[in-house]
Design a protein around this motif. Structure first.
Motif, PDB file in Angstrom:
ATOM      1  N   UNK A 249      82.105  48.687  30.454  1.00 43.22           N
ATOM      2  CA  UNK A 249      83.050  49.412  29.602  1.00 43.22           C
ATOM      3  C   UNK A 249      82.666  50.878  29.426  1.00 43.22           C
ATOM      4  N   UNK A 250      81.407  51.232  29.596  1.00 50.00           N
ATOM      5  CA  UNK A 250      81.027  52.645  29.657  1.00 50.00           C
ATOM      6  C   UNK A 250      81.751  53.291  30.830  1.00 50.00           C
ATOM      7  N   UNK A 251      81.808  52.572  31.957  1.00 48.76           N
ATOM      8  CA  UNK A 251      82.475  53.093  33.151  1.00 48.76           C
ATOM      9  C   UNK A 251      83.971  53.284  32.923  1.00 48.76           C
ATOM     10  N   UNK A 252      84.627  52.278  32.347  1.00 49.77           N
ATOM     11  CA  UNK A 252      86.081  52.376  32.204  1.00 49.77           C
ATOM     12  C   UNK A 252      86.491  53.346  31.107  1.00 49.77           C
ATOM     13  N   UNK A 253      85.686  53.478  30.058  1.00 49.75           N
ATOM     14  CA  UNK A 253      85.985  54.500  29.052  1.00 49.75           C
ATOM     15  C   UNK A 253      85.875  55.892  29.676  1.00 49.75           C
ATOM     16  N   UNK A 254      84.896  56.072  30.555  1.00 50.72           N
ATOM     17  CA  UNK A 254      84.758  57.339  31.265  1.00 50.72           C
ATOM     18  C   UNK A 254      86.012  57.634  32.075  1.00 50.72           C
ATOM     19  N   UNK A 255      86.543  56.626  32.743  1.00 48.85           N
ATOM     20  CA  UNK A 255      87.770  56.816  33.518  1.00 48.85           C
ATOM     21  C   UNK A 255      88.939  57.182  32.617  1.00 48.85           C
ATOM     22  N   UNK A 346      84.507  52.275  44.405  1.00 47.53           N
ATOM     23  CA  UNK A 346      85.784  52.963  44.216  1.00 47.53           C
ATOM     24  C   UNK A 346      85.630  54.258  43.433  1.00 47.53           C
ATOM     25  N   UNK A 347      84.889  54.201  42.335  1.00 45.69           N
ATOM     26  CA  UNK A 347      84.662  55.411  41.546  1.00 45.69           C
ATOM     27  C   UNK A 347      83.874  56.460  42.332  1.00 45.69           C
ATOM     28  N   UNK A 348      82.819  56.024  43.012  1.00 44.39           N
ATOM     29  CA  UNK A 348      81.998  56.963  43.776  1.00 44.39           C
ATOM     30  C   UNK A 348      82.814  57.663  44.866  1.00 44.39           C
ATOM     31  N   UNK A 349      83.754  56.934  45.465  1.00 42.13           N
ATOM     32  CA  UNK A 349      84.535  57.499  46.571  1.00 42.13           C
ATOM     33  C   UNK A 349      85.450  58.634  46.127  1.00 42.13           C
ATOM     34  N   UNK A 350      85.787  58.692  44.827  1.00 44.44           N
ATOM     35  CA  UNK A 350      86.692  59.744  44.348  1.00 44.44           C
ATOM     36  C   UNK A 350      86.116  61.135  44.557  1.00 44.44           C
ATOM     37  N   UNK A 425      84.481  66.119  37.831  1.00 42.00           N
ATOM     38  CA  UNK A 425      84.521  64.966  38.727  1.00 42.00           C
ATOM     39  C   UNK A 425      83.215  64.172  38.687  1.00 42.00           C
ATOM     40  N   UNK A 426      82.126  64.795  38.244  1.00 42.63           N
ATOM     41  CA  UNK A 426      80.855  64.069  38.155  1.00 42.63           C
ATOM     42  C   UNK A 426      80.939  62.875  37.208  1.00 42.63           C
ATOM     43  N   UNK A 427      81.883  62.928  36.264  1.00 41.76           N
ATOM     44  CA  UNK A 427      82.062  61.788  35.364  1.00 41.76           C
ATOM     45  C   UNK A 427      82.462  60.535  36.131  1.00 41.76           C
ATOM     46  N   UNK A 428      83.223  60.686  37.230  1.00 41.88           N
ATOM     47  CA  UNK A 428      83.602  59.525  38.034  1.00 41.88           C
ATOM     48  C   UNK A 428      82.392  58.956  38.780  1.00 41.88           C
TER      49      UNK A 428
END
Length: 460
Positions: A249-255, A346-350, A425-428
């Motif tokens: 959820x840390x990841x998805x809140x970041x998104x 997926x996130x890293x590829x952005x 973009x580093x947040x992704x």
């Protein structure tokens, strides 16, 4: 009490209200940052403006879970009254929030909106465990995830859809475009109608022992002491799942909070205009602002549409799992671990994609993780806790969802992403690494009944 197995349409009906709940969450997650930016928020301030969402979940979900465990009405049931109250309040908030005249009003209505959605959402998780035998719980949560995926995809595309129908994306400085206002209005209607559908098509089991239930209700224990006691005595499996949830959820809140500024800048090269850079009293500057702002609003529509792909892929993933789990057992632990790894990639590829048309492939991978996050942890948890306390346990489990979001909001995202550089973009990249860590944490789960339902234990 031995519960009968339900057919697909019975499970669909009891979960259909989640379509509306996800309309609310997808509009909030996809477009609140856009509204904040339109009203003048700096990128660095956006995560903190989002703190309303996890804080309200932290406070409300355990309380609503506790209250719904102790509620019974022969006409309305146990969980359904909370569905309905939350739906009415959420629909009102969805109608109002895009009309916010200033930033603090929008931030305030985010509190109201998220609190109202949480009132409806928490009892839906408990309803699956209430209604289904253990052998069908993976199936039940997967069907719920299928409906969530549909809601995410459609709601995330709403501003783009209404824009294609001719509703304007242009707006004066500090005003949310009409395309967003119309999308939120549609979301309000869908939220209420879908909840009403579940309320009127789904029955609930009464308490197994009504006399014992009434005695428990009559006890003078405060809900705070009961909740605290349940927190102190939570099962080991629940604690381990909590660690997985923390990084997920840390990841998805970041998104949700930073995907719009990150992707409009990095992928579309159309950052939000800075108000202080324009003197709108000068016609040429006013015209320049309109051009830049309209480009930002249109690219925000496209970011929202791309984010909707994660809802679509989670729906397909859930559909495959639904067919499989209706007939066979799965290893929930390894399904979840693999799904989180794919979402992390997926996130890293952005960061690396060369053009906007490739963004949808990144979100396809994110959607696989999302589909698993919405089903596997709850299926594992429901097999490891006391069914009489399912509501309050699901509410307490929500702590592992909201605490990482609070940490992210009060500076966690900004701090960790700044270690990689100043670009938004580093947040992704941070989101991707966080999901991969969550995937490895699945190795801590050892409870066999949580990992894969054991038929011989159902009547123990």
């Amino acid at each position: 009490m031995k519960k009968r197995a339900l057919n697909f349409w019975e499970i669909w009906n009891m979960s259909f209200g989640f379509l509306g709940i996800q309309f609310g969450f997808a509009l909030q997650g996809g477009f609140m940052s856009r509204i904040f930016q339109t009203l003048g928020a700096d990128k660095e301030a956006i995560p903190l403006l989002w703190i309303a969402a996890p804080l309200t979940g932290l406070l409300i979900q355990p309380i609503i879970g506790y209250m719904s465990d102790r509620t019974w009405s022969p006409r309305w049931g146990r969980r359904k009254p909370y569905f309905l109250i939350g739906a009415v309040l959420s629909s009102i908030a969805l109608l109002i929030v895009p009309h916010s005249p200033v930033l603090w009003v929008a931030a305030g209505f985010l509190w109201i909106l998220d609190a109202s959605i949480n009132v409806s959402m928490e009892p839906f998780r408990a309803l699956v465990a209430d209604k289904l035998p253990d052998s069908q719980r993976s199936y039940g949560f997967v069907v719920q995830t299928l409906i969530i995926g549909i809601g995410t995809w459609v709601a995330s595309n709403l501003p783009w859809m209404v824009s294609q129908l001719g509703v304007s994306d242009a707006a004066p400085m500090g005003v949310v475009p009409m395309s967003v206002k119309v999308a939120f209005g549609i979301g309000a209607v869908v939220f209420l109608v879908s909840i009403l559908y579940t309320v009127f098509t789904t029955s609930e089991y009464p308490p197994e022992d009504m006399e014992a239930f009434e005695k428990e209700k009559a006890k003078k224990n405060s809900f705070i002491s009961d909740i605290t006691n349940n927190i102190g005595n939570m099962p080991t499996t629940m604690k381990k799942l909590g660690l997985i949830q923390f990084f997920s959820w840390f990841a998805f809140f970041t998104m949700w909070s930073l995907a719009n500024p990150a992707l409009t800048e990095h992928i579309y090269h159309t950052p939000a205009p800075i108000e202080a850079a324009y003197d709108l009293s000068i016609p040429a500057q006013a015209e320049a602002f309109d051009v830049v702002n309209t480009a930002f609003q249109k690219s925000s529509n496209l970011v929202g549409s791309s984010m909707g792909v994660y809802g679509l892929s989670s729906m397909v993933f859930a559909l495959v799992l639904a067919f499989y789990t209706s007939k066979k057992r799965i290893n929930r632990k390894y399904v979840h671990m693999g799904s989180l790894f794919l979402g992390g990639l997926g996130f890293l590829s952005m960061y690396f994609i060369p053009a906007p048309e490739f963004l949808k492939y990144s979100f396809i991978l994110v959607g696989i993780a999302w589909g698993s996050i919405l089903s596997m942890p709850y299926a594992m948890l429901s097999s490891a806790v006391d069914p009489k306390k399912m509501g309050v346990i699901m509410g307490i489990f929500n702590m592992f969802i909201v605490i990482p979001q609070i940490i992210a909001a009060i500076g966690g995202i900004n701090f960790v992403s700044s270690l990689l550089g100043e670009e938004t973009i580093n947040a992704m990249l941070v989101a991707g690494l966080s999901l991969i860590i969550a995937g490895f944490c699945n190795l801590l789960i050892t409870d066999k009944n949580a990992i894969s339902y054991q038929p011989e234990l159902e009547n123990v």
